[in-house]
Design an enzyme around this catalytic site. Structure first.
Site, PDB file in Angstrom:
ATOM      1  N   SER A 143       0.889  -1.089   0.052  1.00 61.14           N
ATOM      2  CA  SER A 143      -0.044   0.004   0.194  1.00 61.14           C
ATOM      3  C   SER A 143       0.732   1.219   0.114  1.00 61.14           C
ATOM      4  O   SER A 143       2.132   1.138   0.554  1.00 61.14           O
ATOM      5  CB  SER A 143      -0.855   0.041   1.284  1.00 61.14           C
ATOM      6  OG  SER A 143      -1.515   1.272   1.391  1.00 61.14           O
ATOM      7  N   TYR A 156      -1.278  -0.273  10.575  1.00 58.95           N
ATOM      8  CA  TYR A 156      -1.188  -0.682   9.089  1.00 58.95           C
ATOM      9  C   TYR A 156       0.116  -0.357   8.489  1.00 58.95           C
ATOM     10  O   TYR A 156       0.913  -1.111   7.714  1.00 58.95           O
ATOM     11  CB  TYR A 156      -2.489  -0.094   8.648  1.00 58.95           C
ATOM     12  CG  TYR A 156      -2.586  -0.623   7.347  1.00 58.95           C
ATOM     13  CD1 TYR A 156      -3.260  -1.703   6.852  1.00 58.95           C
ATOM     14  CD2 TYR A 156      -2.504   0.491   6.192  1.00 58.95           C
ATOM     15  CE1 TYR A 156      -3.191  -1.981   5.613  1.00 58.95           C
ATOM     16  CE2 TYR A 156      -2.660   0.229   4.788  1.00 58.95           C
ATOM     17  CZ  TYR A 156      -3.352  -1.228   4.469  1.00 58.95           C
ATOM     18  OH  TYR A 156      -3.539  -1.366   3.111  1.00 58.95           O
TER      19      TYR A 156
END
Length: 256
Positions: A143, A156
């Site tokens: 990501s 995350y």
């Protein structure tokens, strides 16, 4: 310049997608199947996959918890006993917004187990077969949140940064072994994970568009497959800023 072997013909290729019962993973599985690949889809819960697999012999469903090392090994060995895997896509992901002012260690460790350690489990299970064949491709879904530290990304972001670093090192070690490696860095994609975000997500795209970008990246032999470019190219520029400029800019634009 292509960093990997270009893959545009998927007919007869066998792809194992891990963490693909929803979102980007499922859309990618469906796009690969439409292109002619034989796909195996694994996740903890089948959600929309079972009905699809039941009506298409080119789709297999194999339940899998990536946090269960023995189960990962057992599933991989069963799949490899049926034939070689031409590509393995690791798309399993866990995301909860978290800030250091409300640090939740258990949640952080769960992110690590799913997002990073799960990838290690799967790669460890399939890599010996690829090395023996001097063939195959490993793609991990990271990501842009892993490119630099961001607010709400305490749990995350670091796991995605680890995945990108892992992919870079795998590429260096495996490029002369005939094995391709790629890392997928999406911006904001409309999935069950991002649905929890309480802010307007810039350049939001659909899972289907993300899947098209992934297949395009593999067809071009890319290592770093990032999209949508109208968003990710700006973030790449931010990566070049020194901290004394980067930190104030993040605060200004996020208000956090």
């Amino acid at each position: 310049m292509s960093l990997n072997k270009q893959i545009s013909d998927w007919q007869g290729r066998r792809v194992w997608l891990v963490g693909a019962s929803t979102g980007i993973g499922l859309a990618c599985a469906q796009a690969l199947r439409a292109a002619g690949a034989q796909v195996v889809v694994s996740a903890r819960k089948p959600q929309g996959v079972l009905a699809w697999a039941a009506q298409d012999a080119g789709v297999q469903w194999r339940p899998l918890d990536v946090c269960d090392g023995p189960q990962v090994q057992e599933t991989a060995q069963a799949l490899l006993a049926e034939g070689p895997l031409d590509m393995v896509v690791y798309a399993a992901g866990c995301y909860q917004a978290q800030r250091a002012t409300a640090m939740d260690l258990a949640d952080m460790l769960q992110h690590d187990k799913v997002n990073y350690q799960g990838a290690l489990q799967v790669i460890h299970a399939v890599l010996p077969s690829m090395l023996a064949r001097h063939s195959g491709h490993i793609s991990v879904l990271s990501s842009v949140a892993g490119w630099r530290g961001l607010p709400n990304g305490l749990a995350y972001g670091p796991t995605k940064a680890a995945l990108t670093h892992l992919a870079e090192t795998l590429y260096i070690d495996l490029q002369d072994q005939g094995i391709g490696v790629s890392v997928v860095n999406p911006g904001f994609v409309a999935t069950p994970l991002t649905a929890q975000n309480q802010f307007t997500m810039p350049a939001l795209i659909s899972p289907e568009e993300a899947a098209r970008e992934m297949l395009k990246g593999w067809a071009q032999g890319q290592f770093d497959i990032h999209f949508p470019k109208r968003f990710t190219l700006w973030l790449k520029l931010l990566r070049l800023l020194p901290y004394r400029l980067y930190f104030p800019l993040v605060r200004r634009f996020t208000g956090l």
